[in-house]
Design a protein around this motif. Structure first.
Motif, PDB file in Angstrom:
ATOM      1  N   ALA A 310      88.387  12.016 -77.384  1.00 60.32           N
ATOM      2  CA  ALA A 310      87.280  10.870 -77.228  1.00 60.32           C
ATOM      3  C   ALA A 310      85.884  11.163 -77.433  1.00 60.32           C
ATOM      4  CB  ALA A 310      87.598  10.430 -75.566  1.00 60.32           C
ATOM      5  N   GLY A 311      85.057   9.928 -77.630  1.00 65.52           N
ATOM      6  CA  GLY A 311      83.716  10.147 -77.801  1.00 65.52           C
ATOM      7  C   GLY A 311      83.056   9.940 -76.811  1.00 65.52           C
ATOM      8  N   SER A 312      81.765   9.645 -76.737  1.00 67.00           N
ATOM      9  CA  SER A 312      80.831   9.226 -75.725  1.00 67.00           C
ATOM     10  C   SER A 312      80.672   8.249 -74.770  1.00 67.00           C
ATOM     11  CB  SER A 312      79.438   9.145 -76.553  1.00 67.00           C
ATOM     12  OG  SER A 312      79.712   7.823 -77.048  1.00 67.00           O
ATOM     13  N   GLN A 313      81.843   7.191 -75.314  1.00 63.85           N
ATOM     14  CA  GLN A 313      82.331   6.247 -74.189  1.00 63.85           C
ATOM     15  C   GLN A 313      83.079   6.615 -73.259  1.00 63.85           C
ATOM     16  OE1 GLN A 313      83.851   2.806 -76.360  1.00 63.85           O
ATOM     17  NE2 GLN A 313      84.562   1.719 -74.592  1.00 63.85           N
ATOM     18  N   TYR A 314      84.022   7.754 -73.174  1.00 64.99           N
ATOM     19  CA  TYR A 314      84.366   8.426 -72.308  1.00 64.99           C
ATOM     20  C   TYR A 314      84.214   9.693 -72.095  1.00 64.99           C
ATOM     21  CZ  TYR A 314      87.493   4.259 -73.325  1.00 64.99           C
ATOM     22  OH  TYR A 314      88.161   3.308 -73.684  1.00 64.99           O
ATOM     23  N   ASN A 315      83.069  10.242 -72.429  1.00 63.82           N
ATOM     24  CA  ASN A 315      82.918  11.688 -72.217  1.00 63.82           C
ATOM     25  C   ASN A 315      81.209  11.786 -72.214  1.00 63.82           C
ATOM     26  OD1 ASN A 315      82.326  14.397 -72.391  1.00 63.82           O
ATOM     27  ND2 ASN A 315      84.034  14.980 -73.507  1.00 63.82           N
ATOM     28  N   ASP A 316      80.506  12.087 -70.968  1.00 62.90           N
ATOM     29  CA  ASP A 316      79.245  11.725 -70.888  1.00 62.90           C
ATOM     30  C   ASP A 316      78.547  13.136 -71.521  1.00 62.90           C
ATOM     31  OD1 ASP A 316      79.434   9.530 -69.240  1.00 62.90           O
ATOM     32  OD2 ASP A 316      79.518  10.843 -67.323  1.00 62.90           O
ATOM     33  N   GLU A 317      79.252  14.142 -71.927  1.00 58.39           N
ATOM     34  CA  GLU A 317      78.582  15.220 -72.446  1.00 58.39           C
ATOM     35  C   GLU A 317      78.110  14.860 -73.879  1.00 58.39           C
ATOM     36  OE1 GLU A 317      80.963  18.533 -72.753  1.00 58.39           O
ATOM     37  OE2 GLU A 317      81.677  18.568 -70.727  1.00 58.39           O
ATOM     38  N   PHE A 318      78.512  13.860 -74.505  1.00 61.57           N
ATOM     39  CA  PHE A 318      78.092  13.382 -75.743  1.00 61.57           C
ATOM     40  C   PHE A 318      77.597  11.895 -76.017  1.00 61.57           C
ATOM     41  CE2 PHE A 318      81.964  15.965 -76.177  1.00 61.57           C
ATOM     42  CZ  PHE A 318      81.915  17.002 -76.547  1.00 61.57           C
ATOM     43  N   THR A 319      76.661  11.859 -76.753  1.00 64.34           N
ATOM     44  CA  THR A 319      75.907  10.494 -77.339  1.00 64.34           C
ATOM     45  C   THR A 319      76.529   9.882 -78.575  1.00 64.34           C
ATOM     46  OG1 THR A 319      74.464  11.700 -79.024  1.00 64.34           O
ATOM     47  CG2 THR A 319      73.767  11.667 -76.571  1.00 64.34           C
ATOM     48  N   GLN A 320      77.428  10.546 -79.437  1.00 58.49           N
ATOM     49  CA  GLN A 320      77.979   9.882 -80.405  1.00 58.49           C
ATOM     50  C   GLN A 320      79.625   9.619 -80.269  1.00 58.49           C
ATOM     51  OE1 GLN A 320      75.603   9.420 -83.364  1.00 58.49           O
ATOM     52  NE2 GLN A 320      74.393  10.069 -81.244  1.00 58.49           N
ATOM     53  N   ASP A 321      79.994   8.629 -80.978  1.00 60.30           N
ATOM     54  CA  ASP A 321      81.307   8.316 -80.621  1.00 60.30           C
ATOM     55  C   ASP A 321      81.950   7.757 -81.928  1.00 60.30           C
ATOM     56  OD1 ASP A 321      83.675   7.382 -80.058  1.00 60.30           O
ATOM     57  OD2 ASP A 321      83.089   6.081 -78.221  1.00 60.30           O
ATOM     58  N   LEU A 322      82.857   8.722 -82.673  1.00 61.07           N
ATOM     59  CA  LEU A 322      83.789   8.368 -83.856  1.00 61.07           C
ATOM     60  C   LEU A 322      85.214   8.205 -83.672  1.00 61.07           C
ATOM     61  CD1 LEU A 322      80.925  10.095 -84.883  1.00 61.07           C
ATOM     62  CD2 LEU A 322      82.498  10.920 -86.656  1.00 61.07           C
ATOM     63  N   THR A 323      85.524   8.149 -82.576  1.00 56.20           N
ATOM     64  CA  THR A 323      87.036   8.220 -82.277  1.00 56.20           C
ATOM     65  C   THR A 323      87.666   7.015 -81.329  1.00 56.20           C
ATOM     66  OG1 THR A 323      86.919   9.513 -80.432  1.00 56.20           O
ATOM     67  CG2 THR A 323      87.572  10.479 -82.852  1.00 56.20           C
ATOM     68  N   THR A 324      86.917   6.302 -80.537  1.00 59.60           N
ATOM     69  CA  THR A 324      87.253   5.460 -79.592  1.00 59.60           C
ATOM     70  C   THR A 324      87.966   4.352 -80.187  1.00 59.60           C
ATOM     71  OG1 THR A 324      85.600   6.070 -77.840  1.00 59.60           O
ATOM     72  CG2 THR A 324      86.697   3.891 -77.660  1.00 59.60           C
ATOM     73  N   ASP A 325      87.327   3.676 -81.053  1.00 58.14           N
ATOM     74  CA  ASP A 325      88.143   2.560 -81.829  1.00 58.14           C
ATOM     75  C   ASP A 325      89.285   3.145 -82.498  1.00 58.14           C
ATOM     76  OD1 ASP A 325      86.088   1.070 -81.223  1.00 58.14           O
ATOM     77  OD2 ASP A 325      84.925   0.926 -83.105  1.00 58.14           O
ATOM     78  N   LEU A 326      89.244   4.174 -83.215  1.00 51.43           N
ATOM     79  CA  LEU A 326      90.464   4.678 -83.871  1.00 51.43           C
ATOM     80  C   LEU A 326      91.513   4.920 -82.805  1.00 51.43           C
ATOM     81  CD1 LEU A 326      91.818   5.710 -86.489  1.00 51.43           C
ATOM     82  CD2 LEU A 326      91.033   8.028 -85.778  1.00 51.43           C
ATOM     83  N   ASN A 327      91.506   5.480 -81.717  1.00 49.92           N
ATOM     84  CA  ASN A 327      92.421   5.772 -80.640  1.00 49.92           C
ATOM     85  C   ASN A 327      92.974   4.294 -80.154  1.00 49.92           C
ATOM     86  OD1 ASN A 327      92.495   8.446 -80.432  1.00 49.92           O
ATOM     87  ND2 ASN A 327      90.502   8.546 -79.054  1.00 49.92           N
ATOM     88  N   THR A 328      92.038   3.280 -80.226  1.00 53.62           N
ATOM     89  CA  THR A 328      92.640   2.090 -79.611  1.00 53.62           C
ATOM     90  C   THR A 328      93.655   1.540 -80.729  1.00 53.62           C
ATOM     91  OG1 THR A 328      90.476   1.323 -78.546  1.00 53.62           O
ATOM     92  CG2 THR A 328      92.290  -0.527 -79.314  1.00 53.62           C
ATOM     93  N   LEU A 329      93.319   1.657 -81.915  1.00 56.45           N
ATOM     94  CA  LEU A 329      94.179   1.300 -83.109  1.00 56.45           C
ATOM     95  C   LEU A 329      95.603   2.089 -83.121  1.00 56.45           C
ATOM     96  CD1 LEU A 329      91.730   1.087 -86.007  1.00 56.45           C
ATOM     97  CD2 LEU A 329      92.878  -0.940 -84.559  1.00 56.45           C
ATOM     98  N   VAL A 330      95.449   3.491 -82.782  1.00 57.43           N
ATOM     99  CA  VAL A 330      96.608   4.165 -82.512  1.00 57.43           C
ATOM    100  C   VAL A 330      97.451   3.976 -81.510  1.00 57.43           C
ATOM    101  CG1 VAL A 330      97.266   6.779 -82.241  1.00 57.43           C
ATOM    102  CG2 VAL A 330      95.361   6.273 -83.761  1.00 57.43           C
ATOM    103  N   SER A 331      96.789   3.702 -80.247  1.00 54.04           N
ATOM    104  CA  SER A 331      97.723   3.385 -79.294  1.00 54.04           C
ATOM    105  C   SER A 331      98.195   1.880 -79.315  1.00 54.04           C
ATOM    106  CB  SER A 331      96.714   3.027 -78.022  1.00 54.04           C
ATOM    107  OG  SER A 331      95.723   2.194 -78.053  1.00 54.04           O
ATOM    108  N   ASN A 332      97.784   0.918 -80.340  1.00 56.97           N
ATOM    109  CA  ASN A 332      98.303  -0.586 -80.402  1.00 56.97           C
ATOM    110  C   ASN A 332      99.299  -0.231 -81.456  1.00 56.97           C
ATOM    111  OD1 ASN A 332      96.495  -1.605 -78.645  1.00 56.97           O
ATOM    112  ND2 ASN A 332      95.127  -2.097 -80.229  1.00 56.97           N
ATOM    113  N   GLY A 333      99.608   1.128 -82.045  1.00 60.48           N
ATOM    114  CA  GLY A 333     100.542   1.203 -82.850  1.00 60.48           C
ATOM    115  C   GLY A 333     100.238   0.550 -84.448  1.00 60.48           C
TER     116      GLY A 333
END
Length: 515
Positions: A310-333
């Motif tokens: 997970a990127g910055s949306q779920y991890n305060d250590e980072f400012t960038q986020d490349l994976t949150t939207d992708l993980n949503t698509l993966v979890s949706n099948g």
């Protein structure tokens, strides 16, 4: 005889009515004539931002055509009120002498639709908007104009997108993605043709670049790809790419496992500037539960499951986020989280990396554990030298591995994405090699990683959100109450009490009027 009181109420009422007619009717006529409106929204949804006005002034010498693929007048209907921000933006743009606004439906003017998308890359759909200037055409998808924020808020991004499109088209060049050649890389004509088409649908121009022959990075280069080299780049090319990075450049390295005589010394030098190390190995999976099907629908140790940290949306250590939207698509099948034929990538320890204070690095692809919680991937050396071979064979099996990283230089704004395989963008590897009945079709094992590669382009250089206007959000006022009694008091004060006072005042006035 009782003296009759002189009552002026009727006279006063007549005078007031006459004044209303004298004052307000002319004002209404004047306002109607000038058709002047006032934008009372906090975000200024119906008024052009000062930055947009400044842009329009600076491009007043450019002929700009805007094409709206819908019935423009339908925006003014009450049931389409949500489209009013876009309507007012376009109307204010049309007022400019150098801007022409054309509204049409694709099925009613196929010739014009073909003119806007001659190669068929962009796609023509009702509700889209196209900007054309200097021979450059840029598409704005309807789905991007009206967005929903993570908090559920309705957001209007149309002005931002139109401003960015005008900036790009007026410059005479779309942002260009260059693929390096001269080192055995995959080519646009063969393996990368399909991925190049995807880039074009996202409003990028695509071209190949022999940096050794050109001797310089083109000024319009927004992203530089190194896809599947089988030999190292030269010292001169290394220096040019490092200079490009120092100026805020963006690069994407997709490096397959391959047999090489020695190491990619110059490629490694660039990666080291971003705090990353290239491993010389190929990684396979040993647990059937983590294996995925290859394009021929056979379970294969070279195709296996991965995770996208997970990127910055779920991890305060980072400012960038490349994976949150992708993980949503993966979890949706929508996609399968997998990779194929990868090599691993390692992060330089912070205590050994001088740039750790201003370089942000994060894994974006890593192996996953088996049912017992242990890692079951195996590493085998490939290419490199004796040192890298010993590392690959003895230390990289059965442990947590990373197959992709992003690295961001907070000082220079340079960006780098590294993925240990070209399979996600390689048409040959991503496309099934046998005819498969539709009912037996499965998502390609690398499809999610392929989407990650596509998403990473937006992170490396986003041609649609660069102007600074930002999304305009509806604003609402809320009242919070500590309890029901507090709410009752507030309602009484704001609504009931004024009505009671008004009724009492009306009764007193009626009584005095008839006295």
């Amino acid at each position: 005889m009782k003296k009759k009181k002189f009552n002026l109420s009727g006279t006063v009422a007549f005078i007031i009515a006459l004044l209303v007619l004298i004052i307000f009717i002319p004002i209404n006529l004047i306002v109607s004539y000038f058709d002047k409106g006032f934008d009372m929204t906090p975000a200024g949804k119906y008024t052009l931002n000062d930055k947009t006005v400044e842009l329009l002034d600076s491009t007043s010498d450019k002929k700009i055509d805007i094409y709206c693929l819908y019935n423009f007048e339908e925006f003014k209907r009450s049931e389409n009120s949500e489209f009013l921000p876009l309507y007012h933006t376009l109307k204010q743009l049309e007022e400019r002498d150098n801007i022409t606004l054309t509204s049409f439906k694709p099925d009613e003017n196929a010739a014009l639709a073909k003119e806007l998308d001659p190669e068929g890359y962009l796609g023509i759909e009702n509700g889209d908007t196209f900007v054309k200037s200097n021979g450059v055409i840029k598409k704005i998808s309807r789905s991007k104009v009206f967005q929903t924020g993570s908090d559920g808020s309705k957001q209007y991004a149309g002005e931002e997108l139109l401003a960015a499109a005008i900036t790009t088209c007026a410059s005479g060049s779309l942002p260009t993605v260059y693929f390096l050649t001269g080192h055995g890389e995959k080519t646009l004509d063969t393996n990368l043709a399909e991925f190049a088409a995807i880039l074009k649908t996202n409003n990028y121009e695509v071209s190949e670049l022999d940096l050794g022959k050109e001797g310089a990075v083109p000024d319009n280069a927004k992203i530089i790809y190194l896809a599947g080299p089988t030999s190292d780049i030269t010292d001169k090319e290394r220096d040019l790419l490092l200079e490009y990075a120092d100026n805020g450049g963006a690069m994407s390295f997709l490096i397959d496992p391959c047999d090489t005589e020695g190491r990619f010394t110059n490629i490694e030098k660039i990666m080291e500037e971003f705090g990353l190390i290239l491993d010389y190995n190929i990684v396979t999976e040993t647990t059937p539960a983590n294996m995925l099907d290859d394009p021929d629908q056979n379970q294969n140790e070279n195709y296996f499951r991965v995770e996208y940290p997970a990127g910055s949306q779920y991890n305060d250590e980072f400012t960038q986020d490349l994976t949150t939207d992708l993980n949503t698509l993966v979890s949706n099948g929508s996609f399968s989280a997998g990779i194929s034929y990868p090599r691993s990538v390692t992060e330089i320890p912070e205590d050994a990396f001088p740039g750790a204070s201003y370089i942000e690095r994060s894994s974006i692809i890593k192996n996953t554990t088996g049912l017992d919680g242990s890692y079951t991937t195996v590493s085998k050396s490939m290419g490199g030298d004796d040192t890298t071979a010993k590392e690959a064979n003895e230390k990289l099996s059965g442990i947590s591995l990373d197959f992709g990283y992003y690295s961001y230089n907070k000082t220079t704004k340079a960006k780098l994405v590294v993925i240990g395989t070209t399979a996600p963008i390689d048409t040959v590897r991503c496309t099934p090699t046998v005819e498969i009945p539709p009912e037996k079709m499965k998502p390609a094992s690398t499809s999610a990683t392929r989407m990650l590669t596509v998403f990473s382009n937006t992170w490396l250089y986003d041609s649609e959100i660069q102007f600074g206007v930002g999304n305009k959000i509806n604003a609402y006022d809320y009242m919070k109450f500590s309890g029901s009694s507090d709410a009752t008091k507030t309602i009484f004060s704001l609504f009931i009490l004024p009505v009671v006072i008004a009724v009492i005042g009306l009764a007193v006035w009626l009584k005095r009027r008839n006295s």
